[in-house]
Structure formats: structure tokens, C-alpha cells
Design a protein around this motif. Structure first.
Motif, short mmCIF file in Angstrom:
data_model
loop_
_atom_site.label_atom_id
_atom_site.label_comp_id
_atom_site.label_asym_id
_atom_site.label_seq_id
_atom_site.Cartn_x
_atom_site.Cartn_y
_atom_site.Cartn_z
N GLU A 1 4.13 -2.31 1.26
CA GLU A 1 5.36 -1.52 1.29
C GLU A 1 6.19 -1.77 0.04
O GLU A 1 6.83 -0.85 -0.49
CB GLU A 1 6.17 -1.87 2.54
CG GLU A 1 5.57 -1.32 3.83
CD GLU A 1 6.47 -1.59 5.03
OE1 GLU A 1 7.58 -2.15 4.82
OE2 GLU A 1 6.07 -1.25 6.16
N ALA A 2 6.18 -3.01 -0.44
CA ALA A 2 6.94 -3.33 -1.65
C ALA A 2 6.38 -2.57 -2.85
O ALA A 2 7.13 -2.00 -3.65
CB ALA A 2 6.89 -4.83 -1.91
N ARG A 3 5.05 -2.54 -2.98
CA ARG A 3 4.42 -1.80 -4.09
C ARG A 3 4.75 -0.31 -4.01
O ARG A 3 5.05 0.32 -5.03
CB ARG A 3 2.90 -1.99 -4.05
CG ARG A 3 2.43 -3.34 -4.57
CD ARG A 3 0.93 -3.32 -4.85
NE ARG A 3 0.16 -2.99 -3.65
CZ ARG A 3 -0.27 -3.87 -2.78
NH1 ARG A 3 0.02 -5.16 -2.94
NH2 ARG A 3 -0.98 -3.50 -1.72
N LYS A 4 4.70 0.24 -2.80
CA LYS A 4 4.99 1.66 -2.63
C LYS A 4 6.44 1.97 -2.99
O LYS A 4 6.72 2.99 -3.65
CB LYS A 4 4.70 2.09 -1.20
CG LYS A 4 4.92 3.59 -0.95
CD LYS A 4 4.61 3.97 0.47
CE LYS A 4 4.76 5.48 0.69
NZ LYS A 4 6.09 5.98 0.30
N MET A 5 7.36 1.12 -2.57
CA MET A 5 8.77 1.37 -2.84
C MET A 5 9.04 1.36 -4.34
O MET A 5 9.71 2.25 -4.87
CB MET A 5 9.64 0.31 -2.14
CG MET A 5 11.13 0.52 -2.36
SD MET A 5 12.14 -0.71 -1.50
CE MET A 5 11.71 -2.18 -2.44
N VAL A 6 8.50 0.35 -5.04
CA VAL A 6 8.71 0.27 -6.49
C VAL A 6 8.04 1.44 -7.19
O VAL A 6 8.61 2.04 -8.12
CB VAL A 6 8.16 -1.07 -7.03
CG1 VAL A 6 8.15 -1.08 -8.55
CG2 VAL A 6 9.00 -2.23 -6.51
N ALA A 7 6.83 1.81 -6.75
CA ALA A 7 6.12 2.94 -7.35
C ALA A 7 6.90 4.24 -7.15
O ALA A 7 6.99 5.07 -8.07
CB ALA A 7 4.73 3.07 -6.75
N SER B 1 17.01 -5.25 -27.09
CA SER B 1 15.67 -5.20 -27.68
C SER B 1 14.54 -5.39 -26.67
O SER B 1 13.38 -5.16 -26.98
CB SER B 1 15.55 -6.28 -28.76
OG SER B 1 15.76 -7.58 -28.20
N LYS B 2 14.86 -5.83 -25.47
CA LYS B 2 13.82 -6.13 -24.49
C LYS B 2 13.82 -5.09 -23.36
O LYS B 2 14.87 -4.53 -23.01
CB LYS B 2 14.03 -7.53 -23.90
CG LYS B 2 13.98 -8.63 -24.95
CD LYS B 2 14.37 -9.97 -24.37
CE LYS B 2 14.45 -11.03 -25.45
NZ LYS B 2 14.93 -12.32 -24.95
N PRO B 3 12.66 -4.87 -22.75
CA PRO B 3 12.60 -3.91 -21.65
C PRO B 3 13.05 -4.55 -20.33
O PRO B 3 12.96 -5.77 -20.15
CB PRO B 3 11.12 -3.56 -21.59
CG PRO B 3 10.42 -4.80 -22.05
CD PRO B 3 11.32 -5.39 -23.11
N LEU B 4 13.52 -3.71 -19.43
CA LEU B 4 13.77 -4.12 -18.05
C LEU B 4 12.48 -3.87 -17.28
O LEU B 4 11.97 -2.75 -17.27
CB LEU B 4 14.91 -3.32 -17.45
CG LEU B 4 15.31 -3.69 -16.02
CD1 LEU B 4 15.95 -5.07 -15.99
CD2 LEU B 4 16.28 -2.65 -15.45
N ILE B 5 11.95 -4.89 -16.67
CA ILE B 5 10.67 -4.80 -15.96
C ILE B 5 10.94 -4.87 -14.45
O ILE B 5 11.57 -5.81 -13.98
CB ILE B 5 9.73 -5.92 -16.39
CG1 ILE B 5 9.42 -5.79 -17.89
CG2 ILE B 5 8.43 -5.91 -15.58
CD1 ILE B 5 8.67 -6.98 -18.47
N VAL B 6 10.46 -3.87 -13.74
CA VAL B 6 10.62 -3.81 -12.28
C VAL B 6 9.22 -3.67 -11.68
O VAL B 6 8.49 -2.73 -12.00
CB VAL B 6 11.49 -2.62 -11.85
CG1 VAL B 6 11.66 -2.61 -10.33
CG2 VAL B 6 12.83 -2.64 -12.54
N GLY B 7 8.85 -4.61 -10.85
CA GLY B 7 7.51 -4.54 -10.29
C GLY B 7 7.30 -5.49 -9.14
O GLY B 7 8.22 -6.17 -8.69
N THR B 8 6.06 -5.51 -8.67
CA THR B 8 5.70 -6.39 -7.57
C THR B 8 4.52 -7.25 -7.99
O THR B 8 3.68 -6.85 -8.80
CB THR B 8 5.31 -5.58 -6.31
OG1 THR B 8 4.18 -4.75 -6.61
CG2 THR B 8 6.46 -4.72 -5.85
N ALA B 9 4.46 -8.42 -7.41
CA ALA B 9 3.34 -9.34 -7.61
C ALA B 9 3.13 -10.06 -6.29
O ALA B 9 3.95 -10.90 -5.90
CB ALA B 9 3.63 -10.34 -8.72
N GLY B 10 2.07 -9.70 -5.57
CA GLY B 10 1.87 -10.26 -4.24
C GLY B 10 3.03 -9.86 -3.34
O GLY B 10 3.43 -8.69 -3.29
#
Length: 265
Positions: free
Chosen positions: A117-123, A156-165
Motif C-alpha cells: 500500500e505504501a508503494r502504491k500511495m507514493v506511486a 542543488s539537491k533533489p527531494l526524494i520521495v519513495g518506499t523501501a520495504g
């Protein structure tokens, strides 16, 4: 306010924090943050308080911006069930590191009760951003699955939003994202000032910590030029702070908070 030999203690009691009443102890999550953290925080049962707060905000609305019920309706169009959203989150922790704008980094980590569900929400959020033409959004995969956002407003840096496990990560820069995911050889909980602050809090669970000197240096580096004069006036006093340790615990309808200001020796 209570003076001690090497610290100043500030005790606060309030009945305004009912939404966080019953929150557990997040000390272990705070201790596990990287030793390089200038500021760190952690909170247990974040999902519960987040869900309650989101529902209350949706019911009341924001005058001139959101009508009552509009927020939950908007989330529904993204496939996000606001009612169960809070149940999808567990504890939360985060840190800031660096001493200048170029070395600034940090991350927020939220435990997810369901990895799929976490992966789906972020996607879904990433898809909506790209579909609406938001500039600088790129899908990413690997150790973290999600998307990154690059913008001049972010530096200069990107904002990274994602899931890991079973973890949702929001990080400023790849280094901070990696820090958020890997086990730390040296942790915040092993640093002398953290140990001193935790000890001074006694039975009150520690929920936030800041290193005095590095935090002051980072604030000074990021502060606009027109605010530097105000900081300069307070700097002689702020330089005496070695660290800040903050803890809180619920007692019925009341929340008791304690702040320990460690002083330079």
C-alpha cells in the motif's frame, strides 16, 4: 524553570495536546539516527495522530481555501482513503545534517504497516504530479522506489520521495536518503551529549535532540542577510548551549513536556 549545575530544565504541562495523548516511547528510533545529525526527532504512533488531525482538518476546512469535507474528497480522487490513511502509518523519525547550505541534508522516515500500500500511495502521488505537468518530477527505482523532484526552489539537491520495504522515506539529497535506509555504525544515541540529555530527562522519553553549536552554525549559514543582525545580538547567549533534549509523556488528558538545555562546560 529549574537551574542545575550543567543544565537548565524547563517543565511544561498542558491539556492542549489531546491528539497525541497515549503516544508511546520512540526513544529507540531517535537513538538509531546517524551520529552526524545536527537535529533529530522521533514520535511513536504517528499514524494515529496524523489520521485524527487530517480528519479534523477536513471536517473544519480552511477558510478561503478548502471547504469542509473537500480535503478528504480530493484525497479520494487520488485513490487515497483518508479514513484508513492513519492506520497505514506507524512511527516517524527524522534528522537534519550539515553545517552549510551546500552540505545540508536530511530525511523523514515513516513506518508503513503495509509495504504494498505504501508503494502504491507514493506511486500514485508521483503519477498525479507528472500528469499535472509538475516540472522536475522523475520516477526512480532501486534501493528506493518512488520519484524525485528537482527545482531551483529546492537548491542543488533533489527531494526524494519513495518506499523501501516497510518504510516511506522523504529525503533531501541522495546522501541523506542512503543514511535513512542503512544501519548506522555510529548513531546519535552513542554521542556524549545525547547520552547526557537522555539521562537528564530521567523517566521522560526523549523525542527530539539538537546539538547546540552545529545547529547555531547551520541557522547562521541559512539565515537571510536582513536577519543576521538579530541573530548576532542573541549569539553570545546561544553559543553557551551545548545541546537541547526534549521529551514528553501523556498523563490522562494532560501532556507533560520537559526541555533540557545543556550548557557548555
Amino acid at each position: 524553570m529549574i537551574p542545575h549545575s550543567e543544565q537548565v530544565e524547563i517543565d511544561v504541562s498542558s491539556n492542549l495536546g489531546k491528539t497525541i495523548a497515549g503516544v508511546g516511547d520512540a526513544t529507540e528510533a531517535l537513538e538509531a539516527l546517524p551520529a552526524s545529525a545536527v537535529v533529530g526527532f522521533a514520535a511513536a504512533e504517528f499514524g494515529k495522530s496524523f489520521g485524527e488531525g487530517l480528519h479534523a482538518l477536513s471536517e473544519e476546512g480552511i477558510p478561503g481555501q478548502l471547504q469542509p469535507g473537500e480535503l478528504e474528497g480530493a484525497l479520494g480522487t487520488l485513490g487515497i482513503n483518508a479514513e484508513s490513511l492513519g492506520e497505514a502509518f506507524g512511527d516517524i523519525s527524522g534528522f537534519v545534517e550539515g553545517s552549510t547550505e551546500s552540505t545540508l541534508g536530511g530525511a523523514i522516515m515513516v513506518e508503513a504497516t503495509n509495504a504494498a500500500e505504501a508503494r502504491k500511495m507514493v506511486a500514485d502521488i508521483g503519477l498525479v504530479l507528472r500528469a499535472t505537468g509538475t516540472q522536475g518530477v522523475t520516477a526512480i527505482s532501486g534501493n528506493i522506489t518512488g520519484f524525485s523532484v528537482r527545482s531551483p526552489d529546492l537548491g542543488s539537491k533533489p527531494l526524494i520521495v519513495g518506499t523501501a520495504g516497510e518504510k516511506i522515506v522523504i529525503a533531501y539529497g541522495p546522501k541523506a536518503a542512503a543514511q535513512a535506509l542503512r544501519g548506522q555504525a555510529q548513531t546519535l544515541g552513542q554521542t556524549p551529549d545525547f547520552e547526557a540529555g537522555k539521562k537528564a530527562l530521567g523517566s521522560t522519553p526523549i523525542s527530539a535532540f539538537a546539538e547546540g553549536g552545529p545547529t547555531l552554525g547551520l541557522v547562521e549559514a541559512l539565515l537571510p542577510a536582513d536577519k543576521q543582525e538579530d541573530l548576532a545580538e542573541a549569539k553570545p547567549f546561544l553559543e553557551k548551549i551545548a545541546y537541547l533534549a526534549i521529551g514528553s509523556e501523556a498523563e490522562g488528558e494532560k501532556t507533560n513536556a520537559k526541555v533540557i538545555i545543556g550548557l557548555q562546560k
